[in-house]
Motif scaffolding. Structure first.
Motif, PDB file in Angstrom:
ATOM      1  N   SER A  51       1.191  -0.906   0.031  1.00  0.00           N
ATOM      2  CA  SER A  51       0.211   0.264  -0.307  1.00  0.00           C
ATOM      3  C   SER A  51       0.949   0.918  -0.408  1.00  0.00           C
ATOM      4  N   SER A  52       2.145   1.421   0.278  1.00  0.00           N
ATOM      5  CA  SER A  52       3.199   2.270   0.550  1.00  0.00           C
ATOM      6  C   SER A  52       3.830   2.130  -0.684  1.00  0.00           C
ATOM      7  N   TYR A  53       3.886   1.544  -1.480  1.00  0.00           N
ATOM      8  CA  TYR A  53       4.728   1.759  -2.931  1.00  0.00           C
ATOM      9  C   TYR A  53       4.684   2.669  -3.542  1.00  0.00           C
ATOM     10  N   PRO A 155      -1.598   0.274  10.821  1.00  0.00           N
ATOM     11  CA  PRO A 155      -1.051   1.352  10.714  1.00  0.00           C
ATOM     12  C   PRO A 155       0.118   1.557   9.863  1.00  0.00           C
ATOM     13  N   ILE A 156       1.490   0.890  11.015  1.00  0.00           N
ATOM     14  CA  ILE A 156       2.579   0.636  10.400  1.00  0.00           C
ATOM     15  C   ILE A 156       2.952  -0.191   9.046  1.00  0.00           C
ATOM     16  N   HIS A 157       2.371  -0.980   8.710  1.00  0.00           N
ATOM     17  CA  HIS A 157       2.171  -2.307   7.531  1.00  0.00           C
ATOM     18  C   HIS A 157       1.363  -0.847   6.777  1.00  0.00           C
ATOM     19  N   ILE A 158       0.166  -0.247   6.706  1.00  0.00           N
ATOM     20  CA  ILE A 158      -0.123   0.349   5.502  1.00  0.00           C
ATOM     21  C   ILE A 158       0.963   1.430   5.156  1.00  0.00           C
ATOM     22  N   LEU A 159       1.123   2.067   6.023  1.00  0.00           N
ATOM     23  CA  LEU A 159       2.118   3.421   5.503  1.00  0.00           C
ATOM     24  C   LEU A 159       3.516   2.689   5.841  1.00  0.00           C
TER      25      LEU A 159
END
Length: 252
Positions: A51-53, A155-159
Motif C-alpha cells: 500500500s505504500s509503494y 497502520p505501520i504496515h499501511i504506511l
C-alpha cells in the motif's frame, strides 16, 4: 508468533526495496542492471511495499533534490523547516505527488538516467491498489492476531514506506553522531544499523552519496545491504559502478 514474523518480514523486505532499488540504484546509480532485472525489482518493490509503494522515478528525483538542497527551504524534507514529524511527512508527500504528476517544478538535472515504467506505476499507485493491500494486511491480522493490541501495528504496515523515510529524514537529521563535517545536519542515527539496513548511516551517506556502501567508516558500521549487493554483483545480477570509498579523513 505469526503476527511478529509477518511484521518483521514486511519491515525488512519493504526496507530492502527502498534502500536497494529506490535509493542506491534509482537515485544514485551506484550500480547498473539490465532492463529485465529492473522490471523484476519494480515488481518486487510493489509486492514488498504494498500500500505504500512509491514511484521509483519520483522518489529518485525528490531524493536528488534532498542532496542538492539539504537543510534549506528547497529541501523536500528537513527538520529545520517543519515543526514536527507530521508536518514534514505532509510536505514530503505533497512534493512527491507534485513530482509524480508533473505539477511541481523540477530542474532538468535531477531527471537524468532514472528508471521509469509509467504503465506499471499507473496501476500500482491507484487508490484501488492501496485499498486492496490494506485489506490484505487487515485480513491477516483478523486471522492470526491473538490480542487486540497487535492490531495497532496495522497502520505501520499501511504506511511502511513513509515510516522508513521519516526515521531517516527526521531522526537522522536530529540525533546521532557524525564522522564527517558535511555542511548539514545529517547524522549516523545508529552505531550498528541492522534495524534500517544501513540507511541510518546518514552522515556517511551525505559525505559519499555515490558510494554503494553506507557503512564501513568505524569498525561497528556494518551495512548489511552492501554485502547483499556484492553477492548480486558476483552473480552478475547487477554491476557495481562505485565500490566502497576509503574514508581516510573521518573525524572521530
Amino acid at each position: 508468533m505469526a503476527i511478529l514474523l509477518f511484521f518483521i518480514a514486511h519491515w525488512f523486505l519493504s526496507l530492502f526495496s527502498q534502500t536497494f532499488f529506490y535509493h542506491r540504484y534509482a537515485s544514485h546509480a551506484a550500480f547498473t542492471m539490465s532492463r529485465g532485472w529492473e522490471k523484476f525489482f519494480y515488481i518486487f518493490s510493489y509486492l514488498t511495499q504494498g500500500s505504500s509503494y512509491m514511484s521509483p522515478r519520483a522518489y529518485a528525483i525528490m531524493h536528488r533534490m534532498h542532496h542538492a538542497y539539504t537543510d534549506t527551504e528547497k529541501d523536500p524534507h528537513s527538520p529545520k523547516y517543519q515543526k514536527n514529524v507530521i508536518e514534514m511527512m505532509k510536505r514530503t508527500n505533497t512534493i512527491y505527488m507534485g513530482v509524480y504528476n508533473g505539477t511541481f517544478p523540477v530542474d532538468e538535472k535531477f531527471m537524468k538516467n532514472i528508471p521509469d515504467w509509467p504503465g506499471f506505476d499507473k496501476w500500482a499507485l491507484t487508490w484501488t491498489s492501496s485499498i486492496v493491500w490494506s485489506l490484505i494486511y487487515i485480513g491477516y491480522y483478523i486471522l492470526f492476531a491473538t490480542a487486540w493490541w497487535m492490531c495497532l501495528l496495522i497502520p505501520i504496515h499501511i504506511l511502511m514506506g513513509p515510516v522508513h523515510g521519516t526515521i531517516v529524514n527526521w531522526f537522522a537529521h536530529k540525533y546521532g553522531y557524525t564522522n564527517f563535517k558535511v555542511g548539514n545536519t545529517s547524522k549516523n542515527l545508529l552505531p550498528f544499523d541492522f534495524l534500517m539496513l544501513g540507511e541510518s548511516y546518514h552522515n556517511n551517506h551525505h559525505k559519499y552519496p555515490s558510494s554503494v556502501d553506507f557503512g564501513g567508516v568505524r569498525w561497528h558500521e556494518v551495512d548489511p545491504v552492501y554485502l547483499i549487493i556484492r553477492i548480486m554483483d558476483w552473480l552478475h545480477i547487477i554491476k557495481i559502478k562505485n565500490l566502497a570509498l576509503k574514508r581516510v579523513e573521518a573525524e572521530f
